[in-house]
Design a protein around this motif. Structure first.
Motif, PDB file in Angstrom:
ATOM      1  N   ALA A  43     -24.072  22.677 -13.786  1.00 14.59           N
ATOM      2  CA  ALA A  43     -24.994  23.604 -14.249  1.00 14.59           C
ATOM      3  C   ALA A  43     -26.485  22.907 -14.771  1.00 14.59           C
ATOM      4  O   ALA A  43     -27.363  23.684 -14.731  1.00 14.59           O
ATOM      5  CB  ALA A  43     -24.281  24.373 -15.329  1.00 14.59           C
ATOM      6  N   ALA A  44     -26.500  21.769 -15.076  1.00 14.04           N
ATOM      7  CA  ALA A  44     -27.426  21.289 -15.929  1.00 14.04           C
ATOM      8  C   ALA A  44     -28.039  19.993 -15.492  1.00 14.04           C
ATOM      9  O   ALA A  44     -29.161  19.534 -16.061  1.00 14.04           O
ATOM     10  CB  ALA A  44     -26.893  20.903 -17.269  1.00 14.04           C
ATOM     11  N   THR A  45     -27.551  19.398 -13.978  1.00 15.70           N
ATOM     12  CA  THR A  45     -28.362  18.318 -13.711  1.00 15.70           C
ATOM     13  C   THR A  45     -28.484  18.477 -12.347  1.00 15.70           C
ATOM     14  O   THR A  45     -27.966  19.480 -11.573  1.00 15.70           O
ATOM     15  CB  THR A  45     -27.308  16.991 -14.036  1.00 15.70           C
ATOM     16  OG1 THR A  45     -26.254  17.008 -12.933  1.00 15.70           O
ATOM     17  CG2 THR A  45     -26.598  17.048 -15.265  1.00 15.70           C
ATOM     18  N   SER A  46     -29.112  17.303 -11.694  1.00 17.54           N
ATOM     19  CA  SER A  46     -29.457  17.376 -10.124  1.00 17.54           C
ATOM     20  C   SER A  46     -28.115  16.835  -9.382  1.00 17.54           C
ATOM     21  O   SER A  46     -28.400  16.254  -8.311  1.00 17.54           O
ATOM     22  CB  SER A  46     -30.360  16.794  -9.782  1.00 17.54           C
ATOM     23  OG  SER A  46     -30.515  15.358 -10.276  1.00 17.54           O
TER      24      SER A  46
ATOM     25  N   GLN B 233     -23.745  12.321 -22.291  1.00 15.71           N
ATOM     26  CA  GLN B 233     -23.629  11.200 -21.715  1.00 15.71           C
ATOM     27  C   GLN B 233     -23.312  11.417 -20.009  1.00 15.71           C
ATOM     28  O   GLN B 233     -23.852  10.625 -19.290  1.00 15.71           O
ATOM     29  CB  GLN B 233     -22.133  10.428 -22.044  1.00 15.71           C
ATOM     30  CG  GLN B 233     -22.198   9.679 -23.190  1.00 15.71           C
ATOM     31  CD  GLN B 233     -20.619   9.287 -23.299  1.00 15.71           C
ATOM     32  OE1 GLN B 233     -19.940   9.839 -24.245  1.00 15.71           O
ATOM     33  NE2 GLN B 233     -20.422   8.206 -22.975  1.00 15.71           N
ATOM     34  N   VAL B 234     -22.721  12.407 -19.689  1.00 14.42           N
ATOM     35  CA  VAL B 234     -22.795  12.890 -18.149  1.00 14.42           C
ATOM     36  C   VAL B 234     -24.328  12.956 -17.772  1.00 14.42           C
ATOM     37  O   VAL B 234     -24.552  12.912 -16.653  1.00 14.42           O
ATOM     38  CB  VAL B 234     -21.915  14.303 -18.084  1.00 14.42           C
ATOM     39  CG1 VAL B 234     -21.969  14.670 -16.664  1.00 14.42           C
ATOM     40  CG2 VAL B 234     -20.493  13.866 -18.470  1.00 14.42           C
ATOM     41  N   ARG B 235     -25.128  13.713 -18.482  1.00 11.74           N
ATOM     42  CA  ARG B 235     -26.325  14.237 -18.059  1.00 11.74           C
ATOM     43  C   ARG B 235     -27.272  12.789 -17.762  1.00 11.74           C
ATOM     44  O   ARG B 235     -27.606  12.573 -16.575  1.00 11.74           O
ATOM     45  CB  ARG B 235     -27.203  14.877 -19.168  1.00 11.74           C
ATOM     46  CG  ARG B 235     -28.497  15.251 -18.683  1.00 11.74           C
ATOM     47  CD  ARG B 235     -29.388  15.957 -19.757  1.00 11.74           C
ATOM     48  NE  ARG B 235     -29.660  14.804 -21.016  1.00 11.74           N
ATOM     49  CZ  ARG B 235     -30.579  13.920 -20.419  1.00 11.74           C
ATOM     50  NH1 ARG B 235     -31.382  14.032 -19.369  1.00 11.74           N
ATOM     51  NH2 ARG B 235     -30.961  13.045 -21.579  1.00 11.74           N
TER      52      ARG B 235
ATOM     53  N   VAL C  89     -17.951  26.599 -20.022  1.00 12.99           N
ATOM     54  CA  VAL C  89     -17.726  26.598 -18.795  1.00 12.99           C
ATOM     55  C   VAL C  89     -17.639  28.380 -18.468  1.00 12.99           C
ATOM     56  O   VAL C  89     -18.161  28.919 -17.578  1.00 12.99           O
ATOM     57  CB  VAL C  89     -16.483  25.925 -18.325  1.00 12.99           C
ATOM     58  CG1 VAL C  89     -16.072  26.425 -16.955  1.00 12.99           C
ATOM     59  CG2 VAL C  89     -16.740  24.376 -18.325  1.00 12.99           C
ATOM     60  N   LYS C  90     -16.721  28.889 -19.081  1.00 18.62           N
ATOM     61  CA  LYS C  90     -16.364  30.452 -18.839  1.00 18.62           C
ATOM     62  C   LYS C  90     -17.763  31.291 -19.186  1.00 18.62           C
ATOM     63  O   LYS C  90     -18.046  32.188 -18.803  1.00 18.62           O
ATOM     64  CB  LYS C  90     -15.446  31.099 -19.639  1.00 18.62           C
ATOM     65  CG  LYS C  90     -13.886  30.149 -19.258  1.00 18.62           C
ATOM     66  CD  LYS C  90     -12.713  30.740 -20.266  1.00 18.62           C
ATOM     67  CE  LYS C  90     -12.596  32.285 -19.838  1.00 18.62           C
ATOM     68  NZ  LYS C  90     -11.335  32.562 -20.908  1.00 18.62           N
ATOM     69  N   ARG C  91     -18.506  30.931 -20.269  1.00 19.55           N
ATOM     70  CA  ARG C  91     -19.378  31.782 -20.650  1.00 19.55           C
ATOM     71  C   ARG C  91     -20.653  31.746 -20.133  1.00 19.55           C
ATOM     72  O   ARG C  91     -21.405  32.796 -19.802  1.00 19.55           O
ATOM     73  CB  ARG C  91     -19.709  31.561 -22.177  1.00 19.55           C
ATOM     74  CG  ARG C  91     -21.010  32.337 -22.800  1.00 19.55           C
ATOM     75  CD  ARG C  91     -20.955  32.006 -24.510  1.00 19.55           C
ATOM     76  NE  ARG C  91     -21.330  30.565 -24.515  1.00 19.55           N
ATOM     77  CZ  ARG C  91     -20.770  29.696 -25.153  1.00 19.55           C
ATOM     78  NH1 ARG C  91     -19.396  29.885 -25.678  1.00 19.55           N
ATOM     79  NH2 ARG C  91     -20.862  28.393 -25.423  1.00 19.55           N
ATOM     80  N   SER C  92     -21.008  30.419 -19.585  1.00 24.60           N
ATOM     81  CA  SER C  92     -22.595  30.106 -19.049  1.00 24.60           C
ATOM     82  C   SER C  92     -22.515  29.074 -17.824  1.00 24.60           C
ATOM     83  O   SER C  92     -23.535  29.304 -17.212  1.00 24.60           O
ATOM     84  CB  SER C  92     -23.335  29.827 -20.120  1.00 24.60           C
ATOM     85  OG  SER C  92     -23.043  28.516 -20.705  1.00 24.60           O
ATOM     86  N   TRP C  93     -21.769  28.238 -17.598  1.00 30.34           N
ATOM     87  CA  TRP C  93     -21.934  27.114 -16.788  1.00 30.34           C
ATOM     88  C   TRP C  93     -21.515  27.629 -15.332  1.00 30.34           C
ATOM     89  O   TRP C  93     -22.148  27.191 -14.534  1.00 30.34           O
ATOM     90  CB  TRP C  93     -21.253  25.902 -17.166  1.00 30.34           C
ATOM     91  CG  TRP C  93     -21.689  25.122 -18.550  1.00 30.34           C
ATOM     92  CD1 TRP C  93     -22.672  25.557 -19.199  1.00 30.34           C
ATOM     93  CD2 TRP C  93     -21.047  24.326 -19.158  1.00 30.34           C
ATOM     94  NE1 TRP C  93     -22.971  24.726 -20.181  1.00 30.34           N
ATOM     95  CE2 TRP C  93     -21.770  23.928 -20.532  1.00 30.34           C
ATOM     96  CE3 TRP C  93     -19.877  23.388 -19.051  1.00 30.34           C
ATOM     97  CZ2 TRP C  93     -21.601  23.122 -21.312  1.00 30.34           C
ATOM     98  CZ3 TRP C  93     -19.550  22.588 -19.957  1.00 30.34           C
ATOM     99  CH2 TRP C  93     -20.688  22.385 -21.178  1.00 30.34           C
TER     100      TRP C  93
END
Length: 255
Positions: A114-117, A82-84, A184-188
């Protein structure tokens, strides 16, 4: 028309539906509410930004604004999608989009980073560390005969129309919140490079204040700042002092 309302079902609580405030296409903001909350908790901020010329869209996250049992079947990936899609939709007609997230919505704002513009991020009361010890024993909660944890009633300082939220926390939904926190902690965080405003109260009884410091230290952004609020509740958009917070957000957007 000053704003449009819509949602996935017709039985939303009053004020809980997705809000879109259309105005200047050059300045756009995506608002993301927290776990068991609704767009209403951020609507006053959206109305203020709208009066300043911003186009504002408030997401209604799946499983919210209807019945708490709807959260039993929702996955964190659906909120991420949804956020994307929300960022992509606003980007279709605007070069600059800011994502503002409250609590779990702040985690989803970091996902957007982390994943969008998305171009800027604002995080309000965003958890890394929680006070509620029960969240670390969810495997035990799954064996209990009830499906939700009651929430304490809250007395707010804002108009009642902004206070639309569930009165319990479905346990399966809490699992999905924890999945976001771990991601969030692991990768974002190491992939977040947007200008970042982190707003955290030192008297938040839900999110430990060191969460803000962790985010600031681990985000890869060159421009990041923490606004420490001396006294405020977790959903600080519903209590006294929120106007100063709104002013800080506006100043950050105008930088």
């Amino acid at each position: 028309m000053p704003f449009l309302l819509w949602g996935r079902r017709g039985d939303h609580a009053p004020g809980s539906r997705t809000v879109f405030l259309a105005r200047d296409p050059g300045k756009r903001v995506l608002l993301v509410h927290g776990f068991t909350g609704s767009p209403s908790e951020l609507r006053e901020l959206g109305e203020i930004l709208h009066r300043k010329g911003y186009t504002v869209e408030g997401l209604l996250l799946k499983g919210h604004g209807t019945d708490p049992r709807d959260l039993l079947e929702v996955k964190a990936e659906q909120w991420e999608e949804q956020v994307r899609q929300g960022v992509a939709h606003l980007k279709e007609t605007c070069a600059q989009v800011t994502v503002i997230g409250l609590s779990m919505g702040g985690l989803l704002a970091l996902y957007a980073g982390a994943a969008t513009s998305a171009d800027k991020l604002v995080l309000i009361s965003t958890p890394i560390y929680l006070y509620d010890w029960r969240v670390y024993f969810l495997w035990l909660a799954d064996r209990l005969p009830y499906w939700a944890i009651p929430k304490r009633p809250r007395t707010i300082d804002a108009p009642a129309r902004y206070n639309v939220a569930y009165r319990c926390m479905p346990i399966k939904g809490v699992h999905q919140l924890v999945r976001l926190l771990q991601a969030v902690k692991r990768s974002w965080l190491p992939r977040v490079r947007q200008p970042l405003l982190i707003i955290q109260s030192r008297t938040d009884h839900t999110v430990r204040p060191e969460s803000a410091s962790y985010i600031e230290q681990h985000a890869a952004s060159d421009r990041k700042q923490v606004l420490w609020v001396p006294q405020a509740r977790h959903v600080m958009t519903l209590y006294k002092g929120r106007q100063a917070i709104y002013a800080a957000i506006e100043a950050f957007l105008e930088e």
